[in-house]
Design an enzyme around this catalytic site. Structure first.
Site, PDB file in Angstrom:
ATOM      1  N   LYS A   1      -7.681   9.526  -6.977  1.00  0.00           N
ATOM      2  CA  LYS A   1      -7.099   8.251  -7.412  1.00  0.00           C
ATOM      3  C   LYS A   1      -8.174   7.346  -7.990  1.00  0.00           C
ATOM      4  O   LYS A   1      -9.197   7.086  -7.361  1.00  0.00           O
ATOM      5  CB  LYS A   1      -6.435   7.564  -6.214  1.00  0.00           C
ATOM      6  CG  LYS A   1      -5.831   6.194  -6.503  1.00  0.00           C
ATOM      7  CD  LYS A   1      -4.532   6.293  -7.274  1.00  0.00           C
ATOM      8  CE  LYS A   1      -3.986   4.928  -7.684  1.00  0.00           C
ATOM      9  NZ  LYS A   1      -3.356   4.206  -6.596  1.00  0.00           N
TER      10      LYS A   1
ATOM     11  N   ARG B   1      -1.796   3.167   5.318  1.00  0.00           N
ATOM     12  CA  ARG B   1      -2.852   2.446   6.058  1.00  0.00           C
ATOM     13  C   ARG B   1      -3.576   3.354   7.053  1.00  0.00           C
ATOM     14  O   ARG B   1      -3.559   4.562   6.906  1.00  0.00           O
ATOM     15  CB  ARG B   1      -2.253   1.218   6.777  1.00  0.00           C
ATOM     16  CG  ARG B   1      -1.402   0.316   5.881  1.00  0.00           C
ATOM     17  CD  ARG B   1      -2.104  -0.080   4.613  1.00  0.00           C
ATOM     18  NE  ARG B   1      -1.273  -0.965   3.793  1.00  0.00           N
ATOM     19  CZ  ARG B   1      -1.411  -1.078   2.478  1.00  0.00           C
ATOM     20  NH1 ARG B   1      -2.303  -0.370   1.811  1.00  0.00           N
ATOM     21  NH2 ARG B   1      -0.646  -1.898   1.804  1.00  0.00           N
TER      22      ARG B   1
ATOM     23  N   HIS C   1       3.870   8.458  -4.300  1.00  0.00           N
ATOM     24  CA  HIS C   1       2.896   7.349  -4.218  1.00  0.00           C
ATOM     25  C   HIS C   1       3.227   6.479  -3.005  1.00  0.00           C
ATOM     26  O   HIS C   1       4.155   5.675  -3.047  1.00  0.00           O
ATOM     27  CB  HIS C   1       2.945   6.508  -5.503  1.00  0.00           C
ATOM     28  CG  HIS C   1       1.861   5.493  -5.588  1.00  0.00           C
ATOM     29  ND1 HIS C   1       1.076   5.328  -6.712  1.00  0.00           N
ATOM     30  CD2 HIS C   1       1.417   4.565  -4.699  1.00  0.00           C
ATOM     31  CE1 HIS C   1       0.202   4.358  -6.509  1.00  0.00           C
ATOM     32  NE2 HIS C   1       0.398   3.868  -5.282  1.00  0.00           N
TER      33      HIS C   1
ATOM     34  N   HIS D   1       2.896   3.725 -10.961  1.00  0.00           N
ATOM     35  CA  HIS D   1       3.697   2.490 -10.937  1.00  0.00           C
ATOM     36  C   HIS D   1       3.717   1.745 -12.276  1.00  0.00           C
ATOM     37  O   HIS D   1       3.240   0.620 -12.376  1.00  0.00           O
ATOM     38  CB  HIS D   1       3.273   1.552  -9.811  1.00  0.00           C
ATOM     39  CG  HIS D   1       1.769   1.465  -9.582  1.00  0.00           C
ATOM     40  ND1 HIS D   1       0.877   1.124 -10.556  1.00  0.00           N
ATOM     41  CD2 HIS D   1       1.031   1.691  -8.473  1.00  0.00           C
ATOM     42  CE1 HIS D   1      -0.344   1.144 -10.050  1.00  0.00           C
ATOM     43  NE2 HIS D   1      -0.271   1.483  -8.780  1.00  0.00           N
TER      44      HIS D   1
ATOM     45  N   HIS E   1      -4.563   4.008 -11.317  1.00  0.00           N
ATOM     46  CA  HIS E   1      -4.083   2.630 -11.219  1.00  0.00           C
ATOM     47  C   HIS E   1      -4.449   1.992 -12.550  1.00  0.00           C
ATOM     48  O   HIS E   1      -5.615   1.702 -12.805  1.00  0.00           O
ATOM     49  CB  HIS E   1      -4.727   1.879 -10.042  1.00  0.00           C
ATOM     50  CG  HIS E   1      -4.176   0.502  -9.903  1.00  0.00           C
ATOM     51  ND1 HIS E   1      -3.338   0.123  -8.874  1.00  0.00           N
ATOM     52  CD2 HIS E   1      -4.277  -0.582 -10.707  1.00  0.00           C
ATOM     53  CE1 HIS E   1      -2.961  -1.136  -9.046  1.00  0.00           C
ATOM     54  NE2 HIS E   1      -3.523  -1.590 -10.152  1.00  0.00           N
TER      55      HIS E   1
ATOM     56  N   HIS F   1       1.530   4.288   0.596  1.00  0.00           N
ATOM     57  CA  HIS F   1       0.410   3.759   1.395  1.00  0.00           C
ATOM     58  C   HIS F   1       0.775   3.782   2.869  1.00  0.00           C
ATOM     59  O   HIS F   1       1.792   3.211   3.256  1.00  0.00           O
ATOM     60  CB  HIS F   1       0.092   2.320   0.968  1.00  0.00           C
ATOM     61  CG  HIS F   1      -0.365   2.234  -0.456  1.00  0.00           C
ATOM     62  ND1 HIS F   1      -1.688   2.346  -0.831  1.00  0.00           N
ATOM     63  CD2 HIS F   1       0.330   2.094  -1.620  1.00  0.00           C
ATOM     64  CE1 HIS F   1      -1.782   2.265  -2.153  1.00  0.00           C
ATOM     65  NE2 HIS F   1      -0.566   2.118  -2.663  1.00  0.00           N
TER      66      HIS F   1
ATOM     67  N   HIS G   1       2.243  -4.560   4.394  1.00  0.00           N
ATOM     68  CA  HIS G   1       1.261  -5.537   4.878  1.00  0.00           C
ATOM     69  C   HIS G   1       1.962  -6.336   5.961  1.00  0.00           C
ATOM     70  O   HIS G   1       3.120  -6.748   5.762  1.00  0.00           O
ATOM     71  CB  HIS G   1       0.837  -6.499   3.760  1.00  0.00           C
ATOM     72  CG  HIS G   1       0.027  -5.844   2.673  1.00  0.00           C
ATOM     73  ND1 HIS G   1      -1.328  -5.625   2.779  1.00  0.00           N
ATOM     74  CD2 HIS G   1       0.392  -5.355   1.465  1.00  0.00           C
ATOM     75  CE1 HIS G   1      -1.763  -5.031   1.678  1.00  0.00           C
ATOM     76  NE2 HIS G   1      -0.742  -4.846   0.861  1.00  0.00           N
TER      77      HIS G   1
ATOM     78  N   ASP H   1       5.203   3.503  -4.265  1.00  0.00           N
ATOM     79  CA  ASP H   1       4.136   2.534  -4.010  1.00  0.00           C
ATOM     80  C   ASP H   1       4.497   1.641  -2.823  1.00  0.00           C
ATOM     81  O   ASP H   1       4.131   0.462  -2.786  1.00  0.00           O
ATOM     82  CB  ASP H   1       3.833   1.683  -5.249  1.00  0.00           C
ATOM     83  CG  ASP H   1       2.470   1.000  -5.141  1.00  0.00           C
ATOM     84  OD1 ASP H   1       1.673   1.404  -4.277  1.00  0.00           O
ATOM     85  OD2 ASP H   1       2.215   0.055  -5.911  1.00  0.00           O
TER      86      ASP H   1
HETATM   87  O1  DOR Z   1       0.837  -3.839  -4.723  1.00  0.00           O
HETATM   88  C1  DOR Z   1       0.051  -2.946  -4.453  1.00  0.00           C
HETATM   89  N1  DOR Z   1      -0.276  -2.671  -3.187  1.00  0.00           N
HETATM   90  N2  DOR Z   1      -0.509  -2.255  -5.454  1.00  0.00           N
HETATM   91  C2  DOR Z   1      -1.496  -1.378  -5.229  1.00  0.00           C
HETATM   92  O2  DOR Z   1      -1.986  -0.816  -6.163  1.00  0.00           O
HETATM   93  C3  DOR Z   1      -2.019  -1.151  -3.854  1.00  0.00           C
HETATM   94  C4  DOR Z   1      -1.027  -1.504  -2.850  1.00  0.00           C
HETATM   95  C5  DOR Z   1      -1.602  -1.643  -1.455  1.00  0.00           C
HETATM   96  O3  DOR Z   1      -2.417  -0.816  -1.049  1.00  0.00           O
HETATM   97  O4  DOR Z   1      -1.213  -2.573  -0.761  1.00  0.00           O
HETATM   98 ZN    ZN Z   2      -0.274   2.061  -4.675  1.00  0.00          ZN
END
Ligand code: DOR
Ligand code: ZN
Length: 335
Positions: free
Chosen positions: A95, A17, A13, A167, A132, A15, A244, A240
């Site tokens: 998802k 971007r 899992h 998660h 989710h 991310h 950011h 997860d």
């Molecule tokens: O904290 C999270 N950030 N939970 C999620 O389900 C998505 C993820 C994100 O894409 O930033």
């Molecule tokens: Zn996630």
């Protein structure tokens, strides 16, 4: 123990971007992981075989030794043909994002039942359902507890559909997954194993500990930690890791997500050592996930964990990672 060598971990899992940011995050994963399951909540979202393949190529070009496992974002309008095309293009999971519960989920699903025809096709095609698990209408702290009540309906209606509750954040979810049929499993993050609401907001608010589902109480954290260290194949690693940029976390509206890729393996090592469960680490992060998804275990590539202090950088490419500035006792390196 001062050194542990394990099969190169998979992270089910992640991310990454889109655009200019993706290569940096992909390379951070490449340093410690073999396969990573890439989430589709990009802007725009991954909803077609074409966009999924293009995203795969982008990741591969940035991090050639990383093996991305691709996913797509579910919505009720998929035709069987589109789903077949996704499967043929390599999609391993669809998802499910309930509407509005997390980052980039405004286009998520309102009513789960609307997806049942899609679930039926996924079951036929052997595409895993990745959930989710938060009910948008519930109080924020209770969203997972309320959501999971709907899961039995899915696993009874679709007995061959593999389901992963992503998660997990609560004791109740751990208990439910344990008691569920064998085709239901869960991923566990590093941050849900080590943080509670006290870390997030017991004192001053700490935006870099804010994620969805939100971290919970001490009894939840303990149940999650125990499940990860128990050797039960229903629980496997999915970080997860959710980068950011600093300014998106440190502002009046704080994005949900914790960037754990650079520290995940070192922190896992520390946690499993504390639990006297070092013999369970390899299955948790390099075995059970692959088994559940029907993928071969990777045995030729390894990760070495050495007892060596190092200090986590304050930022990776403009993102503040979990435990920025902290000195950790284990270091991970690919061999
Ligand atoms: O904290 C999270 N950030 N939970 C999620 O389900 C998505 C993820 C994100 O894409 O930033
Ligand atoms: Zn996630």
């Amino acid at each position: 123990v001062n050194e542990l060598i394990i099969n190169l971990p998979d992270d089910f899992h992640v991310h990454l971007r889109q655009g200019d940011e993706t290569p940096d995050y992909a390379k951070d994963h490449e340093a410690h992981f073999n396969r990573i399951m890439v989430m589709p909540n990009t802007l725009p979202p991954i909803r077609s075989a074409e966009s999924m393949l293009a995203y795969y190529q982008e990741i591969k070009a940035a991090a050639p030794s990383l093996n991305p496992l691709m996913t797509f974002k579910l919505h009720p309008d998929y035709t069987p043909e589109q789903l077949r095309a996704l499967k043929e293009a390599g999609a391993i999971a669809g998802k499910y994002y309930p509407q509005g519960v997390t980052t980039n989920s405004e286009d998520g699903v309102r009513e789960m039942d609307a997806l049942f025809p899609v679930f039926a096709e996924m079951e036929k095609l052997g595409i895993v359902l990745s959930l989710h698990g938060e009910e948008p209408s519930a109080f924020c702290i209770d969203r997972e507890r309320v959501f999971i009540k709907k899961m039995e309906k899915i696993w009874t209606e679709f007995p061959k559909l593999k389901i992963v509750l992503e998660h997990v954040s609560t004791l109740e979810a751990i208990e439910l997954v344990k008691a569920a049929p064998a085709h239901v499993a869960a991923t566990i993050t590093v941050h849900h194993m080590c943080l509670t609401l006290n870390d997030l907001m017991g004192g001053a608010l700490k935006p870099h500990y804010f994620c969805k589902p939100v971290v919970q109480g001490p009894q939840d954290r303990k149940a999650i930690l125990n499940a990860a260290c128990s050797g039960n194949p229903k629980f496997f690693f999915g970080s997860d890791s959710a980068p950011h940029l600093r300014h998106r976390k440190e502002q009046s509206v704080c994005a949900a997500g914790i960037y754990t890729a650079p520290v995940a393996m070192a922190v896992l090592m520390e946690l499993f050592e504390e639990q006297q469960a070092l013999d369970k680490l390899e299955n948790f992060c390099s075995g059970f996930g692959a088994d559940f998804y029907g993928l071969p275990r990777e045995t030729s590539k390894k990760l070495r964990l050495i007892r060596q202090e190092w200090t986590v950088a304050e930022e990776y490419h403009g993102v503040v990672p979990l435990y920025a500035g902290r000195t950790l006792g284990w270091k991970a390196e690919k061999i």
